[in-house]
Design an enzyme around this catalytic site. Structure first.
Site, short mmCIF file in Angstrom:
data_model
loop_
_atom_site.label_atom_id
_atom_site.label_comp_id
_atom_site.label_asym_id
_atom_site.label_seq_id
_atom_site.Cartn_x
_atom_site.Cartn_y
_atom_site.Cartn_z
CB THR A 34 4.71 -3.31 6.03
OG1 THR A 34 3.81 -2.18 6.18
CG2 THR A 34 3.69 -4.80 5.36
NE ARG B 242 -1.96 5.03 3.96
CZ ARG B 242 -1.27 4.41 4.21
NH1 ARG B 242 -1.19 3.57 5.42
NH2 ARG B 242 -0.39 4.31 3.48
CB VAL B 243 -6.92 1.33 3.13
CG1 VAL B 243 -6.41 -0.55 2.62
CG2 VAL B 243 -7.91 0.85 4.62
N GLY C 5 6.72 -0.22 2.43
CA GLY C 5 7.22 0.88 2.57
C GLY C 5 5.66 2.05 2.11
N GLY D 275 2.53 3.40 1.09
CA GLY D 275 1.62 2.19 0.55
C GLY D 275 1.10 3.13 -0.63
#
Lengths: 334, 334
Positions: free
Chosen positions: B201, B229-230, B253, B255
């Site tokens: 990220t 997946r979020v 990292g 999430g």
């Protein structure tokens, strides 16, 4: 977890312990003059029914998580509220639902967003929490997961109601997005009559006899919404939050304000970091912070001592409460 | 807003004012022994490039929002990081990207999640913030909105890279979900080599010469992820948060830990409600709270005085900083 809890005290001891369940069915410009006796009774009846279902669970020493899920399932299964079966239509004439749940003991949480076919989105959220390593699943992926978990999917016709469809047509004509009961002030007579039939997001918070908190929220979104808009309902920290040593919170209202202000967690942080009482924290966030931003909002909140709040800065909020010492009671107006 | 800001002081006065830009490119088991000189140089070069682009914007008195967006666009446009072009593949062999941005002056925010074709998800998030009444748009709806805003959509081949595809094949073989650089400890030699090529990220926080803060984060998710997946990246309060009188935060990292702990807003709340310094707040959340839960995490954080932190509880974090008094500097290891 509840098994350990049950084993730590006898049935008799357990029966002396507190439990509380608080639920809501959305905020808005809900005025007595727009409400018939029959309509009011229908709302009160279903609120009481949801409370009774949750009460039975809590009375028997089951968990807060089970109670909030079960209460919300009742509200999702009837077309009166904007969640599950009663979900409003998007711009495309579809239903897109969101839900989330959080366990105050473990800080585990689950959420689904943008699901179209799951009968009970709150159950899907609980499955995400308990049977997946994830917190949030969206769209078709969330539906695949629900299917794998043997949850019931429904055809679009299950979620169809003529009333909701008329709301969409009206909103389209006026080219406006309607959420919960907001925007009713600027409405025409026809709209007032119509919007008054709309009902909001549903939510529940519970304290079980093991001293654990849980929170859950479920919504069908906004009439005529576009572009896959997601509000605060499936967002842990915004629309839903639970932590045993602070509080359990479920929100309803103008979701964007809940998102920007991280409302549910803000209430928890005011208690944890600033030493506010539950009432002080809730009043500050709803009446001062959100009111100051013109954000229509309501929350139900509950702490581990059994203190609870049902607070809103609008004309009304569908709400109810039951506990080991208070019989089930439903309220609508201020 | 920035126009008003510019008019309140002369160009000369402005030149004396502080600005700071901090960026990250993900955390994980990033060890010098797994890094070649060429690879390290490639990462450092692109981090410095992103910092320089943001620096130019901030030096000229433009806004923190513009700076964080522009820095992230640089990182989204190269295949090195797991965002935009370099996004990893889902289980289905697709790319699903998330991004969010927040303006610390107005508390306005925007996010997109589960988008597959938008070249720069961070720009889409900014458009949601500035050109819509919403905070969060997901999936196809978000892409429709991006199209309406004339943002560039790309074909799947734009996001395809052989390296990312090999990662997917490897993850599928091992039937595991890989996020950022986590899980590398349990990896085989082949996987270590491979995972080491994965990158996390990306995010940015900035303080502009008008005294305003902004934060932004963008991700391509997890290799082999399923079910839509979020993680925390598109969630205001979890992966991204900015408020002028507290701080701007961008996280990276695991999430799910960020979601359950509402990490970015938690850091802000510790400052606002508990009187913690930026460093104390960040250290508590990353080293104590998340470390205690075994949550791999890193954040960059910045306050209005220009104090900044780049803090992580893993072996490394791709990161960099530039300010009116510090030349651009990139770091990777502890």
């Amino acid at each position: 977890m509840e098994v350990i809890g049950i084993l730590t005290f006898t049935l008799k001891e357990m029966e002396k312990r507190k439990f509380v369940l608080v639920i809501h069915g959305g905020v808005g410009t809900i005025l007595p003059r727009n409400m018939t006796i029959e309509k009011e009774k229908a709302y009160r009846d279903v609120l009481i029914r949801a409370l009774s279902v949750g009460e039975r669970i809590l009375k028997n020493g089951k968990t807060a998580v089970e109670a909030v899920e079960a209460a919300i399932v009742v509200l999702e299964n009837i077309p009166l509220f904007n969640a599950g079966r009663g979900s409003v239509f998007t711009y495309e004439g579809e239903n897109e639902m969101d839900a989330s749940i959080m366990d105050g003991l473990t800080l585990n949480a689950g959420a689904v967003a943008g699901v179209k076919r799951i009968k009970n989105p709150i159950t899907a959220a609980r499955k995400v929490m308990e049977n997946s390593p994830h917190v949030m699943l969206i769209g078709k992926g969330a539906e695949k997961f629900a299917k794998k978990e043997n949850l019931r999917l429904e055809k679009p016709s299950y979620f169809y109601s003529e009333e909701r469809y008329q709301q969409l047509m009206l909103a389209r004509e006026n080219n406006e997005v309607i959420l919960d009961h907001s925007g009713e002030n600027k409405s025409t007579d026809k709209e007032i009559e119509n919007n008054d039939k709309k009902l909001g997001t549903v939510g529940a918070v519970a304290l079980d006899r093991h001293g654990n908190l849980a929170a859950a929220t479920s919504t069908g979104g906004m009439t005529n919404k576009r572009y896959g808009r997601v509000g605060d309902t499936p967002i842990i920290g915004a629309g839903t939050y639970a932590k045993n040593n602070t509080c359990a919170v479920s929100g309803t209202g103008h979701g964007e304000y809940f998102l920007r202000n991280v409302v549910a967690y803000d209430i928890s942080a005011l208690i944890e970091y600033k030493g506010k009482s539950l009432k002080e924290a809730v009043d500050f966030v709803i009446h001062k912070k959100l009111k100051g931003q013109n954000g229509e909002a309501g929350v139900i909140a509950l702490d581990k001592k059994g203190n609870y709040e049902m607070t809103f800065n609008t004309e009304g909020m569908y709400r109810g409460i039951v506990s080991d010492i208070e019989p089930a009671r439903a309220e609508i107006f201020k």
